[in-house]
Design a protein around this motif. Structure first.
Motif, PDB file in Angstrom:
ATOM      1  N   LYS A   1     -44.688   4.925  85.829  1.00 29.19           N
ATOM      2  CA  LYS A   1     -43.710   3.843  85.826  1.00 29.19           C
ATOM      3  C   LYS A   1     -42.356   4.281  85.277  1.00 29.19           C
ATOM      4  N   MET A   2     -42.361   5.385  84.570  1.00 32.52           N
ATOM      5  CA  MET A   2     -41.103   5.853  83.993  1.00 32.52           C
ATOM      6  C   MET A   2     -40.352   6.750  84.964  1.00 32.52           C
ATOM      7  N   ARG A   3     -41.062   7.197  86.012  1.00 30.53           N
ATOM      8  CA  ARG A   3     -40.404   8.091  86.962  1.00 30.53           C
ATOM      9  C   ARG A   3     -39.347   7.337  87.750  1.00 30.53           C
ATOM     10  N   LYS A   4     -38.231   8.003  87.991  1.00 27.12           N
ATOM     11  CA  LYS A   4     -37.159   7.352  88.717  1.00 27.12           C
ATOM     12  C   LYS A   4     -36.952   7.993  90.081  1.00 27.12           C
ATOM     13  N   SER A   5     -37.627   9.088  90.345  1.00 28.06           N
ATOM     14  CA  SER A   5     -37.470   9.676  91.665  1.00 28.06           C
ATOM     15  C   SER A   5     -38.709  10.493  91.970  1.00 28.06           C
ATOM     16  N   PHE A   6     -38.763  11.015  93.165  1.00 29.59           N
ATOM     17  CA  PHE A   6     -39.912  11.777  93.594  1.00 29.59           C
ATOM     18  C   PHE A   6     -39.930  13.145  92.918  1.00 29.59           C
ATOM     19  N   ALA A   7     -41.135  13.737  92.802  1.00 26.04           N
ATOM     20  CA  ALA A   7     -41.265  15.030  92.121  1.00 26.04           C
ATOM     21  C   ALA A   7     -40.371  16.054  92.799  1.00 26.04           C
TER      22      ALA A   7
ATOM     23  N   GLN B   1     -41.082   2.529  72.093  1.00 25.84           N
ATOM     24  CA  GLN B   1     -41.366   1.931  73.398  1.00 25.84           C
ATOM     25  C   GLN B   1     -42.421   0.837  73.284  1.00 25.84           C
TER      26      GLN B   1
ATOM     27  N   ASP C   1     -36.804  -1.220  81.987  1.00 26.85           N
ATOM     28  CA  ASP C   1     -38.175  -0.735  82.183  1.00 26.85           C
ATOM     29  C   ASP C   1     -39.129  -1.368  81.159  1.00 26.85           C
TER      30      ASP C   1
ATOM     31  N   ARG D   1     -39.651  -5.010  82.047  1.00 25.66           N
ATOM     32  CA  ARG D   1     -40.552  -5.140  83.195  1.00 25.66           C
ATOM     33  C   ARG D   1     -41.998  -4.972  82.743  1.00 25.66           C
TER      34      ARG D   1
ATOM     35  N   GLY E   1     -49.564   5.357  74.208  1.00 23.43           N
ATOM     36  CA  GLY E   1     -49.596   5.858  75.574  1.00 23.43           C
ATOM     37  C   GLY E   1     -48.469   5.261  76.384  1.00 23.43           C
ATOM     38  N   ILE E   2     -47.937   6.034  77.332  1.00 25.58           N
ATOM     39  CA  ILE E   2     -46.896   5.525  78.220  1.00 25.58           C
ATOM     40  C   ILE E   2     -47.339   5.838  79.640  1.00 25.58           C
TER      41      ILE E   2
ATOM     42  N   GLU F   1     -36.290  13.886  87.555  1.00 24.10           N
ATOM     43  CA  GLU F   1     -37.340  12.994  88.060  1.00 24.10           C
ATOM     44  C   GLU F   1     -37.393  11.687  87.285  1.00 24.10           C
ATOM     45  N   TYR F   2     -37.192  11.771  85.990  1.00 27.38           N
ATOM     46  CA  TYR F   2     -37.319  10.572  85.165  1.00 27.38           C
ATOM     47  C   TYR F   2     -36.007   9.799  85.038  1.00 27.38           C
ATOM     48  N   GLY F   3     -34.980  10.296  85.682  1.00 23.79           N
ATOM     49  CA  GLY F   3     -33.727   9.547  85.655  1.00 23.79           C
ATOM     50  C   GLY F   3     -32.949   9.718  84.360  1.00 23.79           C
TER      51      GLY F   3
ATOM     52  N   TRP G   1     -40.558  11.667  72.885  1.00 26.77           N
ATOM     53  CA  TRP G   1     -42.009  11.407  72.903  1.00 26.77           C
ATOM     54  C   TRP G   1     -42.670  12.299  73.953  1.00 26.77           C
TER      55      TRP G   1
ATOM     56  N   LEU H   1     -46.682   7.147  82.682  1.00 28.61           N
ATOM     57  CA  LEU H   1     -45.576   7.995  83.131  1.00 28.61           C
ATOM     58  C   LEU H   1     -45.136   7.675  84.554  1.00 28.61           C
TER      59      LEU H   1
END
Lengths: 204, 390
Positions: A16-22, B156, B195, B198, A11-12, B18-20, B133, A14
């Motif tokens: 925390k993986m986001r880098k910007s707003f939707a 990961q 990431d 962290r 599981g990840i 969004e995820y960069g 993934w 998600l």
């Protein structure tokens, strides 16, 4: 699929993986300053949802609580994530959670709280606006986030973020940096080879 | 092993934003390509990729031991002699390593053959560990790929666990991260590692390689004048050891990740050493140093620089005639070359397909697929996701 034999990461988180707003805000604020300062000094930071909340913790420093709140509000107007429409902002932060800036045009979310550290420090306290989301579309729902989208661990009930005591190997002293740029010359040399528009990775 | 055409997710570019994931398109060409995926059987993945990866890594470690015990061999690696002690010390201390990627020629049937070991500065980590993934999770959820599908990809999870171990071994709770300016791909790779760190509870600071400074106290510093004591660098040792700061670099014991002994592991000179130590191993290609080329050799050979990145400066040589065809250009080669038997990567339609097999420390941790229209995979290749389905 038998989960115990799964060959991929189970599981990840998600959010925390986001880098910007939707929905991409027009401008993303800067708030990293306070975070790193806080972590370096190993101080404790508290999130308050009102001035009274702060005064409960610091009955003798009500004025400081008020000015930290005002500073955070000013900061929010300056650095809060900006959206071009109310819809975009509410999509991320929830219904009735946004306002239009007095200066016109853009929409920003209401500050949901403010984070304070070193309130009684003779130097100066740190204060930052905090946001949360009520939108079911948003990974920030019920989490504390900063203006730049940094998401804090735990849900909004968590109000104290403390950095543990420094029990690790001591850091060397630095008075001043004498010189920079002693690494990277190979890249400059190799980059001059071939088309300059193709600046690729130096990894493999 | 199949190449299966597959419709891309409608909103994947928005999702990437969004995820960069900012380098899905490079130089105006697609890099992330989900218009198809590769499908493997579990047996192919476990027996042909995962097990050989673990074994080859152990063989490589044995080769490091051999190289450091034999100065005449070490000389072939073109590592400045001033750094030999630091390499030996780091190896004797077993300074912890984070990750590597082995590149394989593999067609689904014959044994995978090791092309090279990217043990110092491997990239394409984010798209392997996270982005493919996420693709599989979403396509399974959407019912576009069978629920039984899996992926060889615990990167990961293993990276986070390894960062925790490294924090314990090196007694740290903070780590600097560095890469060069002007490359979104490297910055994205490093951000991904930040990431993961962290997630492992490590505080992280970023600094560009070019911005690293040296303080009055001979300590390296970042732009905020914080001392750099432990640092992940996506920048090759062979460059660092030839630059102005090489001297202070060798004077202090810093916790570099990857550690300096990886300068042996990532060097192409390792390939002839492996062939000497493990001749006829099913996962190795014959390989020789320039001065070992005997007149008895024939057939097609690949000439590669000892130190190079992204498939640069590769030639195809016909022996014994010596007829040479340049396959790729580049700025490398001044340190010398090695010769490796030519093994073409398999073709699927017009695509030449290369397998990357990841290790986190010594644990096989996942797989990545790159395709190129050319025979030599370079930085213009495309990255495709894969699934495991029997």
């Amino acid at each position: 699929m038998d989960a115990t034999n799964q060959k991929r990461t189970r599981g990840i988180d998600l959010s925390k993986m986001r880098k910007s707003f939707a929905l991409k805000p027009l401008i993303v604020g800067m708030s990293g300053v306070m975070l790193s300062a806080c972590a370096d000094n190993r101080t404790e930071a508290n999130i308050y949802t009102s001035v009274e909340d702060c005064i409960d913790d610091y009955p003798s420093a009500a004025d400081l609580c008020r000015s930290a709140y005002q500073d955070a509000l000013t900061e929010a107007a300056r650095t809060g994530p900006r959206f071009s429409t109310e819809y975009d902002c509410e999509y991320e932060f929830g219904p009735n959670q946004c306002r239009q800036l007095d200066t016109g045009g853009v929409f920003i979310p209401f500050m949901a709280g403010y984070m304070v550290s070193n309130l009684l420090s003779p130097k100066r306290y740190y204060t930052q606006p905090m946001y949360t989301s009520y939108s079911r579309h948003s990974p920030f729902r019920s989490r504390w986030i900063m203006a730049d989208g940094y998401v804090f661990d735990g849900d909004i009930r968590k109000r104290k973020y403390k950095v543990r005591e420094d029990i690790y190997k001591p850091k060397p002293t630095v008075n001043r940096t004498m010189k920079r740029g002693g690494f990277g010359s190979s890249v400059r040399a190799k980059s001059s080879w071939g088309s300059s528009s193709r600046k690729g990775s130096w990894g493999g | 092993m199949l190449r299966v055409p597959h419709p891309p997710r409608a909103h994947w570019k928005k999702l990437a934003q969004e995820y960069g994931f900012h380098f899905h398109t490079m130089y105006g060409e697609p890099y992330w390509d989900e218009s198809a995926y590769y499908q493997f059987s579990l047996k192919q993945v476990e027996q042909d990729i995962e097990d050989p990866t673990a074994e080859l890594h152990q063989m490589c470690l044995a080769a490091v031991d051999f190289v450091l015990d034999n100065e005449s061999v070490l000389r072939h690696f073109a590592i400045p002699a001033t750094a030999w002690d630091a390499v030996r010390d780091s190896w004797q201390h077993r300074d912890p390593s984070l990750y590597s990627r082995l590149d394989f020629v593999y067609d689904g049937k014959s044994p995978a053959k090791l092309l090279e070991n990217n043990a110092d500065t491997p990239t394409s980590l984010y798209e392997s560990g996270f982005w493919q993934w996420l693709w599989l999770e979403q396509e399974v959820d959407a019912g576009n790929i069978p629920k039984a599908a899996d992926q060889f990809n615990s990167l990961q999870e293993k990276l986070v666990a390894r960062f925790k171990e490294i924090a314990y071994i090196n007694q740290i709770d903070q780590l600097h991260f560095a890469c060069c300016k002007d490359t979104k791909e490297d910055r994205g790779t490093v951000q991904y590692l930040q990431d993961c760190a962290r997630e492992a509870g490590i505080e992280n600071h970023f600094v560009y390689i070019e911005d690293i400074g040296i303080a009055d106290t001979d300590v390296f510093t970042d732009l905020a004048d914080r001392p750099i004591v432990d640092c992940f660098k996506l920048y090759p040792w062979e460059f660092m050891l030839r630059e102005e700061f090489a001297e202070p670099l060798l004077e202090q014991t810093l916790g570099w990740i990857e550690p300096i002994w990886k300068a042996i592991l990532s060097n192409k000179a390792l390939l002839p050493v492996l062939w000497k130590l493990f001749p006829d191993h099913p996962n190795l290609l014959p390989a020789y140093f320039e001065d070992e080329l005997s007149s008895g050799l024939s057939g097609k050979w690949i000439k590669k620089p000892l130190l190079s990145r992204e498939g640069a400066n590769i030639s195809l040589i016909d022996l014994p005639t010596g007829h040479t065809q340049m396959l790729s250009e580049g700025p490398y080669g001044e340190e010398g070359f090695i010769y490796q038997q030519f093994a073409p990567v398999p073709q699927f339609g017009d695509n030449h397909t290369l397998i990357g097999s990841w290790l986190v420390d010594d644990q096989p941790a996942g797989m990545s697929i790159r395709e190129d229209k050319q025979t030599v995979t370079q930085d213009m290749s495309r990255f495709l996701p894969h699934i495991i389905l029997d």
